[in-house]
Design a protein around this motif. Structure first.
Motif, PDB file in Angstrom:
ATOM      1  N   ASP A  71       0.830  -1.045   0.091  1.00  0.00           N
ATOM      2  CA  ASP A  71      -0.129   0.050  -0.017  1.00  0.00           C
ATOM      3  C   ASP A  71       0.728   1.114   0.160  1.00  0.00           C
ATOM      4  OD1 ASP A  71      -2.324   1.555   0.126  1.00  0.00           O
ATOM      5  OD2 ASP A  71      -2.146   1.627   2.314  1.00  0.00           O
ATOM      6  N   PHE A  72       0.401   2.138  -0.988  1.00  0.00           N
ATOM      7  CA  PHE A  72       1.699   3.579  -1.205  1.00  0.00           C
ATOM      8  C   PHE A  72       0.667   4.649  -0.675  1.00  0.00           C
ATOM      9  CE2 PHE A  72       3.460   0.415  -3.942  1.00  0.00           C
ATOM     10  CZ  PHE A  72       4.686   0.627  -3.996  1.00  0.00           C
ATOM     11  N   ASP A  73       1.487   5.575   0.016  1.00  0.00           N
ATOM     12  CA  ASP A  73       1.052   6.821   0.351  1.00  0.00           C
ATOM     13  C   ASP A  73       1.865   7.911  -0.294  1.00  0.00           C
ATOM     14  OD1 ASP A  73      -1.030   5.927   1.927  1.00  0.00           O
ATOM     15  OD2 ASP A  73       0.053   6.029   3.814  1.00  0.00           O
ATOM     16  N   TYR A  74       1.352   8.795  -0.907  1.00  0.00           N
ATOM     17  CA  TYR A  74       2.182   9.625  -1.510  1.00  0.00           C
ATOM     18  C   TYR A  74       2.522  11.367  -0.999  1.00  0.00           C
ATOM     19  CZ  TYR A  74       1.176   6.171  -5.023  1.00  0.00           C
ATOM     20  OH  TYR A  74       1.091   5.091  -5.779  1.00  0.00           O
ATOM     21  N   LYS A  75       3.297  11.951  -1.040  1.00  0.00           N
ATOM     22  CA  LYS A  75       3.469  13.065  -0.763  1.00  0.00           C
ATOM     23  C   LYS A  75       2.555  14.262  -1.186  1.00  0.00           C
ATOM     24  CE  LYS A  75       8.646  12.163   0.412  1.00  0.00           C
ATOM     25  NZ  LYS A  75      10.021  12.754  -0.157  1.00  0.00           N
ATOM     26  N   PHE A 102       2.692   1.343 -10.768  1.00  0.00           N
ATOM     27  CA  PHE A 102       3.190   0.340  -9.971  1.00  0.00           C
ATOM     28  C   PHE A 102       2.168  -1.055 -10.008  1.00  0.00           C
ATOM     29  CE2 PHE A 102       4.460   3.685  -6.822  1.00  0.00           C
ATOM     30  CZ  PHE A 102       5.786   3.940  -7.381  1.00  0.00           C
ATOM     31  N   HIS A 103       2.528  -2.118 -10.136  1.00  0.00           N
ATOM     32  CA  HIS A 103       1.688  -3.279 -10.399  1.00  0.00           C
ATOM     33  C   HIS A 103       2.247  -4.492  -9.391  1.00  0.00           C
ATOM     34  CE1 HIS A 103      -0.824  -6.580 -12.268  1.00  0.00           C
ATOM     35  NE2 HIS A 103       0.255  -7.091 -12.230  1.00  0.00           N
ATOM     36  N   VAL A 104       1.362  -4.954  -8.593  1.00  0.00           N
ATOM     37  CA  VAL A 104       1.996  -5.934  -7.596  1.00  0.00           C
ATOM     38  C   VAL A 104       1.146  -7.181  -7.824  1.00  0.00           C
ATOM     39  CG1 VAL A 104       1.811  -6.626  -5.290  1.00  0.00           C
ATOM     40  CG2 VAL A 104       2.492  -4.508  -5.895  1.00  0.00           C
ATOM     41  N   ASP A 105       1.970  -8.290  -8.236  1.00  0.00           N
ATOM     42  CA  ASP A 105       1.251  -9.635  -8.523  1.00  0.00           C
ATOM     43  C   ASP A 105       1.322 -10.312  -7.529  1.00  0.00           C
ATOM     44  OD1 ASP A 105       0.056 -11.778  -9.848  1.00  0.00           O
ATOM     45  OD2 ASP A 105       2.112 -12.340 -10.796  1.00  0.00           O
ATOM     46  N   ARG A 106       0.088 -10.587  -6.665  1.00  0.00           N
ATOM     47  CA  ARG A 106       0.337 -11.219  -5.337  1.00  0.00           C
ATOM     48  C   ARG A 106       0.262 -12.787  -5.630  1.00  0.00           C
ATOM     49  NH1 ARG A 106      -3.579  -7.410  -4.696  1.00  0.00           N
ATOM     50  NH2 ARG A 106      -5.146  -8.557  -5.519  1.00  0.00           N
ATOM     51  N   THR A 107       0.747 -13.529  -4.749  1.00  0.00           N
ATOM     52  CA  THR A 107       0.868 -14.897  -4.810  1.00  0.00           C
ATOM     53  C   THR A 107       0.615 -15.619  -3.344  1.00  0.00           C
ATOM     54  OG1 THR A 107       3.292 -15.277  -4.230  1.00  0.00           O
ATOM     55  CG2 THR A 107       2.887 -14.903  -6.255  1.00  0.00           C
ATOM     56  N   ILE A 108       0.421 -16.920  -3.246  1.00  0.00           N
ATOM     57  CA  ILE A 108      -0.160 -17.743  -2.154  1.00  0.00           C
ATOM     58  C   ILE A 108       1.218 -18.280  -1.395  1.00  0.00           C
ATOM     59  CG2 ILE A 108      -1.438 -19.431  -1.254  1.00  0.00           C
ATOM     60  CD1 ILE A 108      -3.145 -17.401  -2.445  1.00  0.00           C
ATOM     61  N   GLY A 109       1.246 -17.440  -0.191  1.00  0.00           N
ATOM     62  CA  GLY A 109       2.581 -18.133   0.682  1.00  0.00           C
ATOM     63  C   GLY A 109       1.877 -19.050   1.675  1.00  0.00           C
ATOM     64  N   PRO A 123       8.399  -3.030 -18.450  1.00  0.00           N
ATOM     65  CA  PRO A 123       8.247  -4.147 -17.215  1.00  0.00           C
ATOM     66  C   PRO A 123       9.310  -4.977 -17.164  1.00  0.00           C
ATOM     67  CG  PRO A 123       7.153  -4.426 -19.289  1.00  0.00           C
ATOM     68  CD  PRO A 123       7.480  -3.036 -19.487  1.00  0.00           C
ATOM     69  N   THR A 124      10.188  -5.007 -18.225  1.00  0.00           N
ATOM     70  CA  THR A 124      11.425  -5.919 -17.964  1.00  0.00           C
ATOM     71  C   THR A 124      12.373  -5.526 -17.238  1.00  0.00           C
ATOM     72  OG1 THR A 124      11.037  -6.538 -20.188  1.00  0.00           O
ATOM     73  CG2 THR A 124      13.108  -7.120 -19.449  1.00  0.00           C
ATOM     74  N   ASP A 125      13.015  -4.242 -17.007  1.00  0.00           N
ATOM     75  CA  ASP A 125      13.920  -3.830 -16.227  1.00  0.00           C
ATOM     76  C   ASP A 125      13.405  -3.339 -14.902  1.00  0.00           C
ATOM     77  OD1 ASP A 125      15.833  -3.950 -18.074  1.00  0.00           O
ATOM     78  OD2 ASP A 125      15.743  -2.151 -19.019  1.00  0.00           O
ATOM     79  N   SER A 126      12.025  -3.149 -14.853  1.00  0.00           N
ATOM     80  CA  SER A 126      11.576  -2.570 -13.425  1.00  0.00           C
ATOM     81  C   SER A 126      10.688  -3.811 -12.666  1.00  0.00           C
ATOM     82  CB  SER A 126      10.424  -1.498 -13.841  1.00  0.00           C
ATOM     83  OG  SER A 126       9.264  -2.034 -14.677  1.00  0.00           O
ATOM     84  N   PHE A 127      10.966  -4.966 -13.385  1.00  0.00           N
ATOM     85  CA  PHE A 127      10.373  -6.064 -12.584  1.00  0.00           C
ATOM     86  C   PHE A 127      11.253  -6.494 -11.276  1.00  0.00           C
ATOM     87  CE2 PHE A 127      10.256 -10.771 -12.006  1.00  0.00           C
ATOM     88  CZ  PHE A 127       9.006 -11.145 -11.664  1.00  0.00           C
ATOM     89  N   ARG A 128      10.615  -6.923 -10.268  1.00  0.00           N
ATOM     90  CA  ARG A 128      11.376  -7.363  -9.104  1.00  0.00           C
ATOM     91  C   ARG A 128      10.649  -8.443  -8.440  1.00  0.00           C
ATOM     92  NH1 ARG A 128      14.430  -4.388 -11.147  1.00  0.00           N
ATOM     93  NH2 ARG A 128      15.621  -2.696 -10.642  1.00  0.00           N
ATOM     94  N   ILE A 185       6.474 -11.699  -3.821  1.00  0.00           N
ATOM     95  CA  ILE A 185       5.747 -10.709  -4.514  1.00  0.00           C
ATOM     96  C   ILE A 185       6.314 -10.270  -5.866  1.00  0.00           C
ATOM     97  CG2 ILE A 185       4.748  -8.283  -4.358  1.00  0.00           C
ATOM     98  CD1 ILE A 185       4.420  -8.637  -1.342  1.00  0.00           C
ATOM     99  N   ASN A 186       5.591 -10.172  -6.765  1.00  0.00           N
ATOM    100  CA  ASN A 186       5.893  -9.949  -8.162  1.00  0.00           C
ATOM    101  C   ASN A 186       5.719  -8.359  -8.269  1.00  0.00           C
ATOM    102  OD1 ASN A 186       7.158 -12.614  -8.761  1.00  0.00           O
ATOM    103  ND2 ASN A 186       4.913 -13.272  -9.554  1.00  0.00           N
ATOM    104  N   PHE A 187       6.692  -7.663  -8.471  1.00  0.00           N
ATOM    105  CA  PHE A 187       6.448  -6.145  -8.176  1.00  0.00           C
ATOM    106  C   PHE A 187       6.988  -5.549  -9.546  1.00  0.00           C
ATOM    107  CE2 PHE A 187       7.679  -2.064  -6.487  1.00  0.00           C
ATOM    108  CZ  PHE A 187       6.441  -1.346  -6.604  1.00  0.00           C
ATOM    109  N   ILE A 188       6.435  -4.778 -10.123  1.00  0.00           N
ATOM    110  CA  ILE A 188       6.620  -3.970 -11.566  1.00  0.00           C
ATOM    111  C   ILE A 188       6.542  -2.553 -10.937  1.00  0.00           C
ATOM    112  CG2 ILE A 188       6.394  -3.449 -13.729  1.00  0.00           C
ATOM    113  CD1 ILE A 188       5.445  -6.290 -14.018  1.00  0.00           C
TER     114      ILE A 188
END
Length: 235
Positions: free
Chosen positions: A52-56, A68-75, A112-117, A103-106
């Motif tokens: 969850d993001f809060d912005y200035k 921002f894109h968050v791909d949730r997975t089951i843990g 999406p390639t270089d910003s994928f974590r 978490i797959n985070f873009i």
């Protein structure tokens, strides 16, 4: 998958309730279980994490943050339970455990390639909770639960000298949360089985900033994780 797990909990709770309320069952399992001052157990379960993001500076109607894109997975969760009875309807619970998640985070959908974590996390999670229960009805008892918790993120990379320019997404190691949820105690012949669902919400900022242009975080005031835990407890 998450909808299936929630449906499974509802089904597990509904079947014994229906059998006892409408089937005339009068066999009470473990009638003195809740009279114990202390009781112990363990839990197994599933989790799913999000950010969850809060912005200035927030501009209503803008696309701010939508990159921002968050791909949730089951843990997976596993841990122990220590329960102290305070009264007929109130218990104090300590539930130390370990949770594993990915978490797959873009952070830039235009690249999406270089910003994928891929953020793999292992948390040592320690909640202190108050459990408020209704009066027991035959062999089941609904409850709500709430409290605070802390965790140690063993995969945080907080002190890693590499940053996003090297493909390393860093988060804080020590975090704090508040939690709220509900469940149903089911009294079986040999033990008490409890399916429950709980929301977990971080209080502190978990984002470790860097000065690289790869991830422009200047406008991020706070990044905190939030999670849903579905646990199955055996006592």
């Amino acid at each position: 998958m998450k909808k299936f797990l929630i449906a499974a909990i509802v089904l597990l709770a509904a079947l014994p309730a229906r059998a006892q309320l409408f089937g005339g069952e009068d066999v009470i399992n473990n009638p003195n279980f809740d009279m114990q001052r202390f009781s112990w157990g363990y839990f197994l379960g599933f989790n799913t994490y999000d950010f969850d993001f809060d912005y200035k500076d927030y501009i209503q109607g803008s696309n701010q943050g939508k990159d921002f894109h968050v791909d949730r997975t089951i843990g997976f969760n596993v841990g122990l339970i220590g329960n102290m009875r305070l009264s007929d309807h109130l218990d104090l619970r300590l539930e130390p455990g370990v949770s594993f998640n990915r978490i797959n985070f873009i952070f830039n959908k235009s690249d999406p390639t270089d910003s994928f974590r891929e953020i793999n996390s292992t948390f040592v999670h320690i909640p202190l909770l108050l459990k408020f229960s209704t009066t027991r009805i035959n062999n089941f008892k609904p409850f709500v639960v709430g409290g605070v918790s802390t965790s140690l993120n063993l995969s945080s990379n907080e002190n890693n000298p590499e940053d996003n320019s090297d493909g390393q997404f860093r988060m804080t190691t020590n975090n704090f949360y508040y939690e709220i949820g509900f469940g149903i105690d089911l009294y079986l012949y040999y033990f008490k089985f409890t399916p429950s669902i709980r929301g977990v919400f971080a209080i502190n900022d978990e984002f470790v900033r860097d000065d690289t242009p790869v991830f422009n975080s200047d406008n991020i005031e706070k990044m905190s994780s939030r999670a849903v835990f579905i646990n199955f407890t055996f006592q």
